[in-house]
Design a protein around this motif. Structure first.
Motif, mmCIF file in Angstrom:
data_model
loop_
_atom_site.group_PDB
_atom_site.id
_atom_site.type_symbol
_atom_site.label_atom_id
_atom_site.label_comp_id
_atom_site.label_asym_id
_atom_site.label_seq_id
_atom_site.Cartn_x
_atom_site.Cartn_y
_atom_site.Cartn_z
ATOM 1 N N THR A 117 -61.177 71.859 -25.925
ATOM 2 C CA THR A 117 -61.092 70.500 -25.485
ATOM 3 C C THR A 117 -62.279 70.232 -24.613
ATOM 4 N N GLY A 118 -62.836 71.066 -23.839
ATOM 5 C CA GLY A 118 -64.136 71.095 -23.017
ATOM 6 C C GLY A 118 -65.145 70.767 -23.878
ATOM 7 N N MET A 119 -65.090 71.285 -25.057
ATOM 8 C CA MET A 119 -66.434 71.209 -26.105
ATOM 9 C C MET A 119 -66.347 69.751 -26.672
ATOM 10 N N MET A 120 -65.150 69.492 -26.957
ATOM 11 C CA MET A 120 -64.841 67.992 -27.626
ATOM 12 C C MET A 120 -65.564 67.034 -26.777
ATOM 13 N N LYS A 121 -64.919 67.176 -25.259
ATOM 14 C CA LYS A 121 -65.387 66.160 -24.159
ATOM 15 C C LYS A 121 -67.098 66.102 -24.156
ATOM 16 N N GLN A 122 -67.603 67.472 -24.304
ATOM 17 C CA GLN A 122 -69.315 67.382 -23.974
ATOM 18 C C GLN A 122 -69.977 66.543 -25.208
ATOM 19 N N PHE A 123 -69.089 66.852 -26.726
ATOM 20 C CA PHE A 123 -69.688 66.285 -27.743
ATOM 21 C C PHE A 123 -69.485 64.846 -27.593
ATOM 22 N N MET A 124 -68.304 64.183 -26.718
ATOM 23 C CA MET A 124 -68.155 62.824 -26.426
ATOM 24 C C MET A 124 -69.400 62.386 -25.673
ATOM 25 N N LYS A 125 -69.694 62.969 -24.714
ATOM 26 C CA LYS A 125 -70.687 62.696 -23.877
ATOM 27 C C LYS A 125 -72.137 62.555 -24.450
ATOM 28 N N ASN A 126 -72.480 63.724 -25.323
ATOM 29 C CA ASN A 126 -73.535 63.843 -26.041
ATOM 30 C C ASN A 126 -73.876 62.563 -26.903
ATOM 31 N N ASN A 127 -72.689 62.107 -27.514
ATOM 32 C CA ASN A 127 -72.769 61.286 -28.453
ATOM 33 C C ASN A 127 -72.670 59.786 -27.882
ATOM 34 N N ARG A 128 -72.669 59.732 -26.266
ATOM 35 C CA ARG A 128 -72.436 58.645 -25.517
ATOM 36 C C ARG A 128 -71.081 57.735 -25.953
ATOM 37 N N LEU A 129 -70.327 58.541 -25.883
ATOM 38 C CA LEU A 129 -68.877 57.991 -26.314
ATOM 39 C C LEU A 129 -68.165 58.120 -24.973
ATOM 40 N N PRO A 130 -67.559 56.691 -24.620
ATOM 41 C CA PRO A 130 -66.778 57.005 -23.206
ATOM 42 C C PRO A 130 -65.665 57.934 -23.244
ATOM 43 N N SER A 131 -65.363 58.279 -21.972
ATOM 44 C CA SER A 131 -63.910 59.163 -21.808
ATOM 45 C C SER A 131 -62.938 58.550 -21.977
ATOM 46 N N ILE A 132 -61.676 58.981 -22.022
ATOM 47 C CA ILE A 132 -60.466 58.162 -22.105
ATOM 48 C C ILE A 132 -60.528 57.296 -21.346
ATOM 49 N N GLU A 133 -60.655 57.625 -19.827
ATOM 50 C CA GLU A 133 -60.673 56.880 -18.669
ATOM 51 C C GLU A 133 -61.480 55.659 -18.734
ATOM 52 N N GLU A 134 -62.674 55.908 -19.305
ATOM 53 C CA GLU A 134 -63.659 54.759 -19.533
ATOM 54 C C GLU A 134 -63.182 53.949 -20.583
ATOM 55 N N PHE A 135 -62.462 54.374 -21.802
ATOM 56 C CA PHE A 135 -62.125 53.417 -22.903
ATOM 57 C C PHE A 135 -61.006 52.677 -22.274
ATOM 58 N N ILE A 136 -60.007 53.175 -21.406
ATOM 59 C CA ILE A 136 -58.790 52.324 -21.023
ATOM 60 C C ILE A 136 -59.346 50.935 -20.202
ATOM 61 N N VAL A 137 -60.613 51.304 -19.310
ATOM 62 C CA VAL A 137 -60.898 50.217 -18.548
ATOM 63 C C VAL A 137 -61.667 49.288 -19.465
ATOM 64 N N MET A 138 -62.566 49.612 -20.458
ATOM 65 C CA MET A 138 -63.162 49.029 -21.316
ATOM 66 C C MET A 138 -62.248 48.203 -22.461
ATOM 67 N N ALA A 139 -61.124 48.872 -22.919
ATOM 68 C CA ALA A 139 -60.227 48.109 -23.572
ATOM 69 C C ALA A 139 -59.678 46.848 -22.860
ATOM 70 N N LYS A 140 -59.371 47.145 -21.637
ATOM 71 C CA LYS A 140 -58.631 46.267 -20.799
ATOM 72 C C LYS A 140 -59.513 44.903 -20.573
ATOM 73 N N GLU A 141 -60.889 45.311 -20.294
ATOM 74 C CA GLU A 141 -61.953 44.196 -20.105
ATOM 75 C C GLU A 141 -62.220 43.220 -21.275
ATOM 76 N N MET A 142 -61.928 43.965 -22.525
ATOM 77 C CA MET A 142 -62.237 43.465 -23.676
ATOM 78 C C MET A 142 -60.827 42.614 -24.404
ATOM 79 N N GLY A 143 -59.713 42.588 -23.460
ATOM 80 C CA GLY A 143 -58.859 41.873 -23.737
ATOM 81 C C GLY A 143 -57.601 42.486 -24.625
ATOM 82 N N VAL A 144 -57.489 43.927 -24.702
ATOM 83 C CA VAL A 144 -56.762 44.773 -25.606
ATOM 84 C C VAL A 144 -55.499 44.775 -24.669
ATOM 85 N N ALA A 145 -54.364 44.468 -25.337
ATOM 86 C CA ALA A 145 -52.951 44.563 -24.735
ATOM 87 C C ALA A 145 -52.548 45.945 -24.902
#
Lengths: 172, 172, 172
Positions: A100-128
């Motif tokens: 799980t830690g390795m996957m999180k590192q890969f997400m960072k390396n690929n400039r993918l948001p964390s789940i926490e950031e995804f939730i905030v981003m989705a909210k801002e984009m109007g995702v219900a």
């Protein structure tokens, strides 16, 4: 990448279309997939609803404070099944946190948001983002179990009415 | 709950719409989700088909009598993979039955039907419950393996023809 | 079987319809289900796209040669998560290979193709099999990791544009 740009153009010219995603699994990998699809849809101009149910409710649980849960059994269950966007695990190769830690590192390396950031981003984009009230009962949860930016809770009939109007419905 | 009532009204006024659900997983939690969606759809006036395949075939297996299965290998496999609506387990936290028992208790407390009751209820509401004939072969099963209220068996082409006419198709 | 024939007739007379399948799981059983649905759809005249993502990328990895993966961490991850159509395992009852071997035997007995045969067959039938470029990054993979008959790679926007035009979209 021109394929991607073309795809985005085609959708934007179309009228406002709906997408509904049931997020049943609370595993890190499936959650990433659900949020990539949801935010991509929103960025293409789609009206996206994410309907969180069963283990997927974990994603919207508070990261801090008590584990929540109604009654003694609810509290026991939610202590075991702690939840919160920062505590999700891989469906495979969790390996006491190493995978799980390795996957999180890969997400960072690929400039993918964390789940926490995804939730905030989705909210801002109007995702219900809606917790399923029916499965809240089964999982021993109530509104207080969830993060404060969760507003509406709704049941299966609400989901089905959204899904039947949607161009794309997925159960993840 | 007014959201729910509104949703139901909107669907009822629409013409008869179809929903098709592939029930691939035989786990208790996913089975509950599938039946909640199916029976809610039926109660909203939708024409619902549940297509049971692979581990999902377990849900429609007889609760009593022999484990079923064609040939020696089929019998061995089905002894291991016993099935029947009362033997389903959680996908997580089964914990030698403790987690699964707790979930069943929560279902009772929330006046949610058991899977056995859900099957009878869905049948009465006109939900079509069809074992996939293709995966029956792979799982070493035949018609005798299933409960007596199972009538039609059909393959992937039948499923796809239903799905392409459906407003909502889900793979659970 | 007449039901099946009827279903096929109905689809063939309809105009060219699309189906899009997200193949997220790399497990043997879910992969069989995905390919049965995809090839049945193609045989009924549908235009089918399979979009491989996360563990589903394993299915399209090379069977021979190095495990692939970008960078040291990518290489480590892909050594662990080896992949290739011949290395897929069951989601349950793998039992150190015994259950998986039994399932493969059942597939043979029922004259069902192996996954390797399914990939070749699907390709011949015109099914588009596309690795998701977004999850390739997360899984530490690049184009060289995949079998040589994989041509196009594309991201989530491409998938969504296909899905919104599809009569059937499934997440498997």
């Amino acid at each position: 990448m021109t394929e991607e740009v073309k795809a985005r153009e085609e959708v934007k010219t179309a009228e406002k279309e709906k997408m509904t995603i049931v997020v049943f699994s609370g595993e890190l990998d499936k959650t990433i997939a659900a949020f990539i699809i949801a935010t991509t849809g929103a960025s293409m101009g789609m009206e996206v609803t994410m309907f969180f149910t069963f283990w997927g409710l974990n994603i919207l649980k508070k990261n801090e404070g008590a584990a929540g849960g109604k009654g003694l059994m609810g509290k026991m269950m939610n202590l075991l099944n702690r939840g919160g966007s920062k505590r999700l695990k891989l469906s495979k190769f969790h390996m006491f946190g190493m995978g799980t830690g390795m996957m999180k590192q890969f997400m960072k390396n690929n400039r993918l948001p964390s789940i926490e950031e995804f939730i905030v981003m989705a909210k801002e984009m109007g995702v219900a983002m809606i917790p399923c009230s029916t499965s809240c009962g089964i999982m021993g949860l109530d509104k207080d179990s969830f993060r404060s930016d969760v507003e509406l809770m709704a049941g299966a009939a609400y989901f089905l009415n959204e899904a039947r109007q949607s161009k794309v419905s997925l159960f993840i």
